[in-house]
Design a protein around this motif. Structure first.
Motif, PDB file in Angstrom:
ATOM      1  N   VAL A 182       0.928  -1.285  -0.028  1.00  0.00           N
ATOM      2  CA  VAL A 182      -0.077  -0.027  -0.107  1.00  0.00           C
ATOM      3  C   VAL A 182       0.745   1.342   0.140  1.00  0.00           C
ATOM      4  CG1 VAL A 182      -1.874   1.319   1.241  1.00  0.00           C
ATOM      5  CG2 VAL A 182      -1.956  -1.322   0.985  1.00  0.00           C
ATOM      6  N   ARG A 183       1.928   1.227   0.701  1.00  0.00           N
ATOM      7  CA  ARG A 183       2.800   2.396   0.861  1.00  0.00           C
ATOM      8  C   ARG A 183       3.506   2.680  -0.606  1.00  0.00           C
ATOM      9  NH1 ARG A 183       0.268   4.703   3.968  1.00  0.00           N
ATOM     10  NH2 ARG A 183       0.646   4.676   6.233  1.00  0.00           N
ATOM     11  N   GLU A 184       3.907   1.524  -1.376  1.00  0.00           N
ATOM     12  CA  GLU A 184       4.775   1.642  -2.410  1.00  0.00           C
ATOM     13  C   GLU A 184       4.089   1.407  -3.860  1.00  0.00           C
ATOM     14  OE1 GLU A 184       7.851  -1.331  -1.665  1.00  0.00           O
ATOM     15  OE2 GLU A 184       8.539  -0.082  -0.079  1.00  0.00           O
ATOM     16  N   LYS A 185       2.944   0.603  -3.636  1.00  0.00           N
ATOM     17  CA  LYS A 185       2.066   0.492  -4.947  1.00  0.00           C
ATOM     18  C   LYS A 185       0.700   0.436  -4.700  1.00  0.00           C
ATOM     19  CE  LYS A 185       5.927  -2.635  -6.822  1.00  0.00           C
ATOM     20  NZ  LYS A 185       6.199  -3.970  -7.391  1.00  0.00           N
ATOM     21  N   ALA A 186      -0.026  -0.661  -4.510  1.00  0.00           N
ATOM     22  CA  ALA A 186      -1.514  -0.497  -4.270  1.00  0.00           C
ATOM     23  C   ALA A 186      -1.891  -1.848  -3.332  1.00  0.00           C
ATOM     24  CB  ALA A 186      -2.308  -0.440  -5.495  1.00  0.00           C
ATOM     25  N   GLY A 187      -2.942  -1.792  -2.686  1.00  0.00           N
ATOM     26  CA  GLY A 187      -3.752  -2.665  -1.774  1.00  0.00           C
ATOM     27  C   GLY A 187      -4.981  -2.649  -2.029  1.00  0.00           C
ATOM     28  N   LEU A 188      -5.842  -3.743  -2.056  1.00  0.00           N
ATOM     29  CA  LEU A 188      -7.164  -3.957  -2.107  1.00  0.00           C
ATOM     30  C   LEU A 188      -7.605  -4.365  -0.853  1.00  0.00           C
ATOM     31  CD1 LEU A 188      -9.164  -3.569  -4.376  1.00  0.00           C
ATOM     32  CD2 LEU A 188      -9.262  -5.866  -4.998  1.00  0.00           C
ATOM     33  N   PHE A 189      -8.737  -3.567  -0.061  1.00  0.00           N
ATOM     34  CA  PHE A 189      -9.437  -4.089   1.194  1.00  0.00           C
ATOM     35  C   PHE A 189     -10.739  -4.302   1.054  1.00  0.00           C
ATOM     36  CE2 PHE A 189      -5.750  -1.328   1.777  1.00  0.00           C
ATOM     37  CZ  PHE A 189      -5.082  -2.083   2.974  1.00  0.00           C
ATOM     38  N   LEU A 194     -11.318  -5.432 -10.342  1.00  0.00           N
ATOM     39  CA  LEU A 194     -10.263  -4.567  -9.679  1.00  0.00           C
ATOM     40  C   LEU A 194      -8.883  -5.316  -9.610  1.00  0.00           C
ATOM     41  CD1 LEU A 194     -12.197  -2.371  -6.946  1.00  0.00           C
ATOM     42  CD2 LEU A 194     -11.278  -1.602  -9.122  1.00  0.00           C
ATOM     43  N   LEU A 195      -8.967  -6.545  -8.979  1.00  0.00           N
ATOM     44  CA  LEU A 195      -7.798  -7.282  -8.710  1.00  0.00           C
ATOM     45  C   LEU A 195      -7.115  -7.527 -10.090  1.00  0.00           C
ATOM     46  CD1 LEU A 195      -5.989  -8.610  -6.753  1.00  0.00           C
ATOM     47  CD2 LEU A 195      -7.179 -10.592  -6.841  1.00  0.00           C
ATOM     48  N   LYS A 196      -7.769  -8.041 -11.055  1.00  0.00           N
ATOM     49  CA  LYS A 196      -7.348  -8.365 -12.213  1.00  0.00           C
ATOM     50  C   LYS A 196      -6.663  -7.305 -12.804  1.00  0.00           C
ATOM     51  CE  LYS A 196      -8.638 -10.295 -16.839  1.00  0.00           C
ATOM     52  NZ  LYS A 196      -9.680 -11.109 -17.477  1.00  0.00           N
ATOM     53  N   ALA A 197      -7.464  -5.879 -13.032  1.00  0.00           N
ATOM     54  CA  ALA A 197      -6.890  -4.877 -13.666  1.00  0.00           C
ATOM     55  C   ALA A 197      -5.636  -4.175 -13.005  1.00  0.00           C
ATOM     56  CB  ALA A 197      -8.073  -3.865 -13.657  1.00  0.00           C
ATOM     57  N   GLY A 198      -5.462  -4.350 -11.656  1.00  0.00           N
ATOM     58  CA  GLY A 198      -4.245  -3.851 -10.792  1.00  0.00           C
ATOM     59  C   GLY A 198      -3.200  -4.791 -10.748  1.00  0.00           C
ATOM     60  N   GLU A 199      -3.324  -6.207 -10.743  1.00  0.00           N
ATOM     61  CA  GLU A 199      -2.198  -7.135 -10.612  1.00  0.00           C
ATOM     62  C   GLU A 199      -1.100  -6.866 -11.214  1.00  0.00           C
ATOM     63  OE1 GLU A 199      -3.974 -11.074  -8.877  1.00  0.00           O
ATOM     64  OE2 GLU A 199      -4.145 -10.950 -10.994  1.00  0.00           O
ATOM     65  N   PRO A 200      -0.999  -6.272 -12.487  1.00  0.00           N
ATOM     66  CA  PRO A 200       0.096  -5.933 -13.229  1.00  0.00           C
ATOM     67  C   PRO A 200       0.872  -4.634 -12.717  1.00  0.00           C
ATOM     68  CG  PRO A 200      -1.693  -6.157 -14.611  1.00  0.00           C
ATOM     69  CD  PRO A 200      -2.186  -6.149 -13.542  1.00  0.00           C
ATOM     70  N   GLU A 201       0.164  -3.952 -11.932  1.00  0.00           N
ATOM     71  CA  GLU A 201       0.751  -2.705 -11.362  1.00  0.00           C
ATOM     72  C   GLU A 201       1.228  -2.901  -9.847  1.00  0.00           C
ATOM     73  OE1 GLU A 201       1.315  -0.409 -13.381  1.00  0.00           O
ATOM     74  OE2 GLU A 201       0.251  -1.296 -15.036  1.00  0.00           O
ATOM     75  N   GLY A 202       1.201  -4.142  -9.546  1.00  0.00           N
ATOM     76  CA  GLY A 202       1.674  -4.651  -8.112  1.00  0.00           C
ATOM     77  C   GLY A 202       0.482  -4.521  -7.106  1.00  0.00           C
ATOM     78  N   LEU A 203      -0.762  -4.554  -7.487  1.00  0.00           N
ATOM     79  CA  LEU A 203      -2.032  -4.636  -6.524  1.00  0.00           C
ATOM     80  C   LEU A 203      -1.979  -6.058  -5.930  1.00  0.00           C
ATOM     81  CD1 LEU A 203      -4.621  -3.207  -5.495  1.00  0.00           C
ATOM     82  CD2 LEU A 203      -5.655  -4.236  -7.243  1.00  0.00           C
ATOM     83  N   ILE A 204      -2.021  -6.018  -4.397  1.00  0.00           N
ATOM     84  CA  ILE A 204      -2.300  -7.461  -4.010  1.00  0.00           C
ATOM     85  C   ILE A 204      -3.431  -7.115  -2.948  1.00  0.00           C
ATOM     86  CG2 ILE A 204       0.001  -7.844  -4.132  1.00  0.00           C
ATOM     87  CD1 ILE A 204       0.436  -7.342  -0.912  1.00  0.00           C
ATOM     88  N   LEU A 205      -4.117  -8.121  -2.426  1.00  0.00           N
ATOM     89  CA  LEU A 205      -5.054  -8.372  -1.473  1.00  0.00           C
ATOM     90  C   LEU A 205      -4.313  -8.130  -0.145  1.00  0.00           C
ATOM     91  CD1 LEU A 205      -6.918 -11.575  -2.678  1.00  0.00           C
ATOM     92  CD2 LEU A 205      -7.486  -9.288  -3.017  1.00  0.00           C
ATOM     93  N   CYS A 206      -5.255  -7.157   0.714  1.00  0.00           N
ATOM     94  CA  CYS A 206      -4.807  -6.813   2.083  1.00  0.00           C
ATOM     95  C   CYS A 206      -6.029  -7.176   3.118  1.00  0.00           C
ATOM     96  CB  CYS A 206      -4.581  -5.244   2.204  1.00  0.00           C
ATOM     97  SG  CYS A 206      -3.073  -4.768   1.032  1.00  0.00           S
ATOM     98  N   GLY A 207      -5.522  -7.382   4.312  1.00  0.00           N
ATOM     99  CA  GLY A 207      -6.549  -7.717   5.448  1.00  0.00           C
ATOM    100  C   GLY A 207      -6.321  -6.602   6.576  1.00  0.00           C
ATOM    101  N   LEU A 208      -7.106  -6.756   7.565  1.00  0.00           N
ATOM    102  CA  LEU A 208      -7.283  -5.982   8.608  1.00  0.00           C
ATOM    103  C   LEU A 208      -5.949  -5.711   9.388  1.00  0.00           C
ATOM    104  CD1 LEU A 208     -10.576  -7.549  10.492  1.00  0.00           C
ATOM    105  CD2 LEU A 208     -10.396  -5.330   8.704  1.00  0.00           C
ATOM    106  N   GLY A 209      -5.131  -6.546   9.284  1.00  0.00           N
ATOM    107  CA  GLY A 209      -3.718  -6.253  10.067  1.00  0.00           C
ATOM    108  C   GLY A 209      -3.008  -5.269   9.376  1.00  0.00           C
ATOM    109  N   ALA A 210      -2.835  -5.209   7.953  1.00  0.00           N
ATOM    110  CA  ALA A 210      -2.253  -4.073   7.185  1.00  0.00           C
ATOM    111  C   ALA A 210      -2.896  -2.966   7.526  1.00  0.00           C
ATOM    112  CB  ALA A 210      -1.944  -4.493   6.074  1.00  0.00           C
TER     113      ALA A 210
END
Length: 380
Positions: free
Chosen positions: A41-48, A215-231
């Motif tokens: 999330v700080r460097e690329k992108a995350g999905l919550f 959203l995940l499919k579109a963002g994965e090439p740019e480094g998007l990953i799934l994120c949980g409550l911990g992050a």
């Protein structure tokens, strides 16, 4: 019995570690781990998945009067599609919950409240309504996904997002259009709970899985990953954002929490108590240290209570002191040469909640502790 968001089975299928939070079964992390998710999330992108949040709608001729009465923010200058950060206060001035209020139309307002307080908030709001207002608890009707991170390509190239430019990130003028179909996922707005640029996207509950996958499919090439409550917790802590039940509750006032709460211009439930209480004797502050030595010397100069935040940021992320988000009793006596500074918490909410954090400009978002404790800015 714990509730589930529309994405529950998707989280399980994708390896999410499921825990109970706010009465919902939610992923605390994915196989990538909290640190990897935080740094993404700080460097690329995350999905919550934030579909556990509650949505309350007030509509009708007396909607404005009722919203003005029950929330701390002044909505009189809002335009259609704008949002504001606000709170409910009890008769003693304590915080019942903090939330975002949307103006969908002149007589149509939407309050997005915390998951753990959904039922409490819904009952409290209903008990304080009067006049001609249509009130509905729409918490089960909507899915909400937060797309967070600095990677501009993730937002501008995503096939799941519309081709329109992102709205203004000014906290008082963030836009919230009316909902449309799943793959034109509006309302969406520059907002979030991470301190990074991003969007919170709403869709009908039945469309949430399709939107998530798109959203995940579109963002994965740019480094998007799934994120949980911990992050989500470490990110909000690092950005100096309070969490209900930790840095605020029904015994802590907005002034104690350092949150924006203007006491002039309009009346609201709890205002008289806040005026009578005056300046708080204890206040939430955050600290950033340029070196371990200054952090240690500062800690010996300030009396802290034992009330702490729930999490700790990853070591590889921005440096903050171990005293971050604790409670300071009375103005601490710290010289300007101590190389220590603290965020104005009201400013933290109005800037961190909507704008990208820039570690190179970290110090620019802070002011001296003594100035903060005596002159906290109010932006609402």
């Amino acid at each position: 019995m714990e509730k589930k968001t529309p994405l529950y089975q998707t989280h399980v299928d994708m390896g999410g570690k499921i825990v109970e939070f706010g009465g919902f079964l939610m992923p605390v992390q994915y196989p990538t781990g909290v640190i990897a998710e935080h740094m993404a999330v700080r460097e690329k992108a995350g999905l919550f998945d934030v579909s556990h949040m509650g949505e309350l709608r007030l509509k009708g001729p007396d909607a404005v009067a009722n919203v003005q009465k029950i929330i701390t923010a002044d909505i009189s200058n809002m335009k259609d599609g704008e949002i504001k950060y606000s709170m409910f206060c009890n008769d003693n001035g304590g915080i019942i919950d903090d939330f975002i209020v949307y103006r969908c139309a002149a007589d149509n307002y939407w309050l997005v409240v915390n998951a753990g307080n959904r039922e409490k908030d819904a009952a409290w709001v209903e008990s304080h309504l009067s006049g001609d207002v249509d009130y509905r608890d729409e918490g089960n009707d909507w899915g909400q996904i937060a797309l967070q991170g600095p990677s501009p390509a993730t937002f501008s190239k995503s096939s799941a997002m519309s081709s329109t430019s992102p709205p203004s990130t000014t906290p008082s003028s963030r836009r919230a259009p009316e909902p449309r179909r799943a793959h034109d996922p509006r309302p969406r707005l520059p907002d979030g709970y991470t301190g990074e640029y991003g969007f919170e996207i709403y869709c009908k509950a039945e469309d949430t899985v399709d939107l998530w996958k798109a959203l995940l499919k579109a963002g994965e090439p740019e480094g998007l990953i799934l994120c949980g409550l911990g992050a989500r917790d470490t990110l909000r802590l690092e950005a100096s954002m309070p969490l209900y039940g930790h840095e605020m509750n029904d015994e802590i006032t907005p002034k104690m929490a350092g949150l924006p709460c203007k006491l002039t211009g309009k009346d609201f439930i709890g205002r008289d108590a806040l005026v009578a209480l005056g300046a708080p004797k204890m206040k939430r502050i955050g600290m950033k240290s340029s070196a371990a030595a200054s952090c240690a010397s500062t800690a010996t100069s300030t009396r802290w209570t034992e009330k702490r935040s729930a999490g700790h940021p990853p070591a590889r992320s921005r440096p903050i002191s171990a005293a971050a988000l604790r409670w300071a009793i009375s103005p601490p006596k710290i010289s300007r040469s101590a190389s220590t500074s603290t965020p104005t918490c009201a400013a933290a909410w109005s800037s961190w909640r909507s704008c990208r954090c820039r570690s190179t400009n970290w110090s620019a978002k802070y002011i001296d502790i003594r100035t903060t404790l005596s002159n906290s800015r109010r932006n609402t």
